[in-house]
Every structure is written in structure tokens, then in C-alpha cells.
Scaffold this motif. Structure first.
Motif, short mmCIF file in Angstrom:
data_model
loop_
_atom_site.label_atom_id
_atom_site.label_comp_id
_atom_site.label_asym_id
_atom_site.label_seq_id
_atom_site.Cartn_x
_atom_site.Cartn_y
_atom_site.Cartn_z
N THR A 71 2.23 -8.10 -8.93
CA THR A 71 1.97 -9.27 -8.59
C THR A 71 2.10 -9.45 -6.99
N LYS A 72 2.63 -8.56 -6.37
CA LYS A 72 2.74 -8.85 -4.87
C LYS A 72 1.96 -8.09 -3.82
N GLY A 73 0.98 -7.33 -4.28
CA GLY A 73 -0.08 -6.76 -3.75
C GLY A 73 -1.18 -7.52 -3.39
N TYR A 74 -1.73 -7.38 -1.86
CA TYR A 74 -2.87 -7.94 -1.59
C TYR A 74 -3.65 -7.23 -0.59
N ILE A 75 -5.04 -7.49 -0.42
CA ILE A 75 -6.18 -6.98 0.54
C ILE A 75 -6.35 -8.15 1.57
N GLN A 76 -6.27 -7.54 2.55
CA GLN A 76 -6.79 -8.72 3.59
C GLN A 76 -7.95 -7.88 4.51
N LEU A 77 -8.70 -8.76 4.65
CA LEU A 77 -10.04 -8.54 5.65
C LEU A 77 -9.76 -9.07 6.87
N ILE A 78 -9.26 -8.32 8.06
CA ILE A 78 -8.88 -9.04 9.25
C ILE A 78 -9.69 -8.27 10.40
N ASP A 79 -10.50 -9.02 11.14
CA ASP A 79 -11.33 -8.40 12.07
C ASP A 79 -12.21 -7.56 11.78
N ASN A 80 -11.99 -6.11 11.78
CA ASN A 80 -12.86 -5.26 11.48
C ASN A 80 -12.05 -4.01 10.48
N ASN A 81 -10.87 -4.68 9.95
CA ASN A 81 -10.15 -3.77 9.10
C ASN A 81 -9.88 -4.13 7.70
N ILE A 82 -9.67 -3.30 6.76
CA ILE A 82 -9.31 -3.55 5.54
C ILE A 82 -7.90 -3.21 5.55
N VAL A 83 -7.02 -4.30 5.19
CA VAL A 83 -5.36 -4.06 5.43
C VAL A 83 -5.01 -4.30 3.85
N TYR A 84 -4.27 -3.19 3.45
CA TYR A 84 -3.92 -3.11 2.02
C TYR A 84 -2.25 -3.19 1.95
N LYS A 85 -1.66 -3.87 1.28
CA LYS A 85 -0.17 -4.01 1.33
C LYS A 85 0.32 -4.22 -0.19
N ALA A 86 1.38 -3.24 -0.78
CA ALA A 86 1.66 -3.21 -1.96
C ALA A 86 3.19 -3.40 -1.69
N TRP A 87 3.84 -4.16 -2.80
CA TRP A 87 5.40 -4.26 -2.73
C TRP A 87 6.14 -3.05 -2.57
N MET A 88 7.02 -3.07 -1.78
CA MET A 88 7.79 -1.93 -1.23
C MET A 88 6.92 -0.91 -0.48
N SER A 89 5.83 -1.04 0.01
CA SER A 89 5.20 -0.01 0.71
C SER A 89 4.63 -0.72 1.89
N ARG A 90 4.52 0.32 3.04
CA ARG A 90 3.84 -0.06 4.41
C ARG A 90 2.63 -0.56 4.01
N LYS A 91 1.96 -1.42 5.30
CA LYS A 91 0.74 -1.48 5.14
C LYS A 91 -0.15 -0.49 5.47
N VAL A 92 -1.27 -0.50 5.03
CA VAL A 92 -2.22 0.60 5.45
C VAL A 92 -3.44 -0.05 5.59
N SER A 93 -4.38 0.48 6.66
CA SER A 93 -5.38 -0.13 7.23
C SER A 93 -6.51 0.73 7.52
N TYR A 94 -7.73 0.42 6.95
CA TYR A 94 -8.92 1.31 7.18
C TYR A 94 -10.03 0.35 7.82
N PRO A 95 -10.91 0.99 8.71
CA PRO A 95 -11.86 0.22 9.39
C PRO A 95 -12.99 -0.06 8.50
N ILE A 96 -13.70 -1.28 8.65
CA ILE A 96 -14.62 -1.52 7.83
C ILE A 96 -16.05 -0.81 8.45
N ASP A 97 -16.12 -0.43 9.81
CA ASP A 97 -17.14 0.22 10.36
C ASP A 97 -17.59 1.63 9.90
N LYS A 98 -16.51 2.18 9.40
CA LYS A 98 -16.54 3.35 8.73
C LYS A 98 -17.00 3.50 7.43
N ILE A 99 -17.34 2.88 6.71
CA ILE A 99 -17.86 2.49 5.33
C ILE A 99 -19.06 2.96 5.15
N LYS A 100 -19.32 4.20 4.25
CA LYS A 100 -20.59 4.62 3.93
C LYS A 100 -21.07 3.85 2.77
#
Length: 178
Positions: A71-100
Motif C-alpha cells: 500500500t505504501k508504494g508510489y510512482i511520481q513523474l517529476i520534471d523529466n524523471n520517473i521517481v519510484y518509491k516502495a516502502w522500506m526502500s530508497r527512491k529510484v529515478s529514471y529519466p523520461i527522455d531515455k525511454i525507447k
């Protein structure tokens, strides 16, 4: 500065823990408690009480962690990044401009090809099998991510998330070409 219109948030959706995992944890906790009760304590009773308390709390801790992970996981689209956060994990970021490419998949209903069956999640889920059965598979530029495997994001509404990702990736690519 970021304004509120620039940030889009999507809640995550994981499957529930399998029935076998739950039965195993509950039977282990209750079984070990029964074993500790049946073994008579010679001398000091405190070690038996402490281990009994640990084994009684183990199923409740398992249920709590599974619920929080779901229940505590979320995905944010901030500026040009996909930011993924799951409970008890660090945030992971992926750039949107590198999507194929972006593809919505439902492993229960669709016949998926070999390329989309081999995916990875943004964060490790540990030993509990909470893998989502539907989501959005994102293929990134292989020069940026040194892996061939695509990444599976699992928003509650995969179609809306995929549409938003495609729209943002088209906007970033058109702004870069100027």
C-alpha cells in the motif's frame, strides 16, 4: 521551482501474498509456540518466554510488512524523471527522455512475447512473491541503462500511466530537438 501541476503521482498495485506463504508463516509461528509450551523449562523460564514471544509476533510482523509493501508504494513523474518509491526502500529515478518504448501488459489475460516476460522491478521485493500481474513495461535506451531487461512499473491505472509517459517523452524529445 516545481509547481504542483508539474508533479504527477500514481499509486502502486502489487498482488497479495500467496496463500502458501501465509499458511507457512502462521503455522511456523504457532507450531514453534506449541513446541516451546510442551517442552518443560528446567531452571530459568525466561528464554522460553522470549522465544515464544518472538514466534508469536512473527506472523503479525509478516502481515504488517506485506500490507505496507503493497500500500505504501508510489510512482511520481517529476520534471523529466520517473521517481519510484516502495516502502522500506530508497527512491529510484529514471529519466523520461531515455525511454525507447512503453507497453501496457496484463500477464493474466494477454499472450506476452518473450521480450516482455523477462522484466525487472525498479526495486527488489525480497523473498515475498508480490510481483504485479499487470503494469507498464518501459524499455530504455541501452546506452543509458546497461541492461537488456525492461523495467515493469505497476500503477493502479496502467493505461493512464502509459499515456502520461508517452506524452511526457514526446514533449521532452520535441523540446530537445529545438
Amino acid at each position: 521551482m516545481n509547481d504542483k501541476n508539474d508533479i504527477e503521482m500514481f499509486k502502486c498495485h502489487y498482488t497479495d501474498a500467496p496463500r502458501f506463504d501465509r499458511i507457512f508463516v502462521w503455522s511456523l509461528g504457532i507450531g514453534m509456540m506449541v513446541v516451546l509450551i510442551l517442552i518443560p523449562a528446567k531452571g530459568n523460564i525466561y528464554p522460553s518466554l522470549i522465544f515464544g514471544l518472538i514466534y508469536i509476533l512473527m506472523p503479525f510482523w509478516f502481515e504488517y510488512t506485506v500490507r505496507m509493501r503493497r500500500t505504501k508504494g508510489y510512482i511520481q513523474l517529476i520534471d523529466n524523471n520517473i521517481v519510484y518509491k516502495a516502502w522500506m526502500s530508497r527512491k529510484v529515478s529514471y529519466p523520461i527522455d531515455k525511454i525507447k518504448s512503453v507497453k501496457v501488459v496484463d500477464f493474466d489475460a494477454d499472450v506476452v512475447d518473450k521480450l516482455t516476460q523477462d522484466y525487472q522491478l525498479p526495486v527488489s521485493m525480497g523473498k515475498v512473491n508480490l510481483y504485479p500481474r499487470k503494469g507498464v513495461i518501459v524499455f530504455f535506451d541501452r546506452k543509458w541503462i546497461k541492461s537488456v531487461r525492461p523495467i515493469l512499473f505497476n500503477p493502479i491505472d496502467p493505461e493512464q500511466f502509459a499515456h502520461t509517459l508517452i506524452e511526457k517523452s514526446c514533449n521532452t524529445s520535441s523540446s530537445e530537438s529545438r
